[in-house]
Write an enzyme that holds these catalytic residues in place. Structure first.
Site, PDB file in Angstrom:
ATOM      1  N   HIS A 144       0.816  -1.210   0.000  1.00 29.59           N
ATOM      2  CA  HIS A 144       0.000   0.000   0.000  1.00 29.59           C
ATOM      3  C   HIS A 144       0.856   1.269   0.000  1.00 29.59           C
ATOM      4  O   HIS A 144       1.961   1.283   0.543  1.00 29.59           O
ATOM      5  CB  HIS A 144      -0.890   0.047   1.247  1.00 29.59           C
ATOM      6  CG  HIS A 144      -1.725  -1.179   1.421  1.00 29.59           C
ATOM      7  ND1 HIS A 144      -1.928  -1.761   2.646  1.00 29.59           N
ATOM      8  CD2 HIS A 144      -2.402  -1.948   0.534  1.00 29.59           C
ATOM      9  CE1 HIS A 144      -2.701  -2.821   2.512  1.00 29.59           C
ATOM     10  NE2 HIS A 144      -3.002  -2.962   1.235  1.00 29.59           N
TER      11      HIS A 144
ATOM     12  N   TYR B  61       1.518   1.532  13.624  1.00 35.19           N
ATOM     13  CA  TYR B  61       1.999   2.423  12.565  1.00 35.19           C
ATOM     14  C   TYR B  61       1.810   3.867  13.006  1.00 35.19           C
ATOM     15  O   TYR B  61       0.711   4.246  13.401  1.00 35.19           O
ATOM     16  CB  TYR B  61       1.161   2.288  11.294  1.00 35.19           C
ATOM     17  CG  TYR B  61       0.991   0.921  10.722  1.00 35.19           C
ATOM     18  CD1 TYR B  61       1.647   0.573   9.551  1.00 35.19           C
ATOM     19  CD2 TYR B  61       0.137  -0.007  11.297  1.00 35.19           C
ATOM     20  CE1 TYR B  61       1.452  -0.676   8.975  1.00 35.19           C
ATOM     21  CE2 TYR B  61      -0.061  -1.250  10.736  1.00 35.19           C
ATOM     22  CZ  TYR B  61       0.603  -1.581   9.574  1.00 35.19           C
ATOM     23  OH  TYR B  61       0.411  -2.808   9.006  1.00 35.19           O
TER      24      TYR B  61
END
EC number: 5.1.3.13
Length: 186
Positions: free
Chosen positions: A65, A135
């Site tokens: 991604h 993240y």
């Protein structure tokens, strides 16, 4: 005293971040993020978003991604439980390492994180059941800027250590590289 040691990796702008925990008989304390310490590796501004992922099954791949400009983002990826092979692919137009990838083993035990600059696709394969990642993103998620590549694309030739486990419908439907792909313009 620095709590995050930065080590440049073979793709320009990509860094391994090694936590330097304070350890005693009670356990440890570790810094997961520090804008001041990451500034030398290109982190600018505050954390815009923090996400957590949990992957139940060993072999599962998530990714590859990225977000297109003007929403391109820098990511700091840390493994909180289990172990993953974390992969970054350089998609920067004109980069001498365009379409090259680099992987790092991240685990709850090794204290490493991967700092991924804008213009890179990111994904991982769970090497254990019950892998959990955290993240930190420099830009908020922008659905219109979302993009990705198929993790089994032969032009990328990522050497996943395990057979590819389940892919989400989104990841399974990602395109492969084409001759027309020009990279991410930053």
């Amino acid at each position: 005293m620095s709590r995050l040691a930065l080590a440049p990796l073979p793709l320009a702008g990509l860094f391994r971040v090694q936590r330097q925990p304070l350890v005693d008989e009670r356990g440890f304390f570790a810094r997961l993020f520090c804008a001041d310490e990451l500034a030398g590796a290109g982190w600018k501004g505050p954390v815009a978003q923090i996400n957590q992922s949990y992957t139940a099954l060993k072999g599962t791949v998530r990714g590859m991604h990225y977000q297109k400009p003007p929403h391109a983002e820098m990511k700091l990826v840390t493994c909180l439980r289990g172990e993953v092979l974390d992969v970054a692919v350089d998609l920067r137009q004109g980069s001498p390492t365009f379409l090259h990838w680099h992987a790092e083993h991240l685990s709850a035990d090794n204290g490493s994180a991967l700092l991924i600059p804008p213009g890179f696709a990111h994904g991982f394969q769970a090497l254990t059941d019950h892998a959990e990642l955290l993240y930190c993103h420099s830009a908020a998620y922008a659905p219109a800027a979302e993009a990705g590549l198929h993790p089994a694309d032969p032009r990328l030739a990522i050497a996943w250590p395990l057979p590819l486990g389940p892919l989400s419908p989104r990841d399974a439907g990602q395109p492969g590289m084409t001759e027309e792909f020009e990279g991410v313009r930053l």
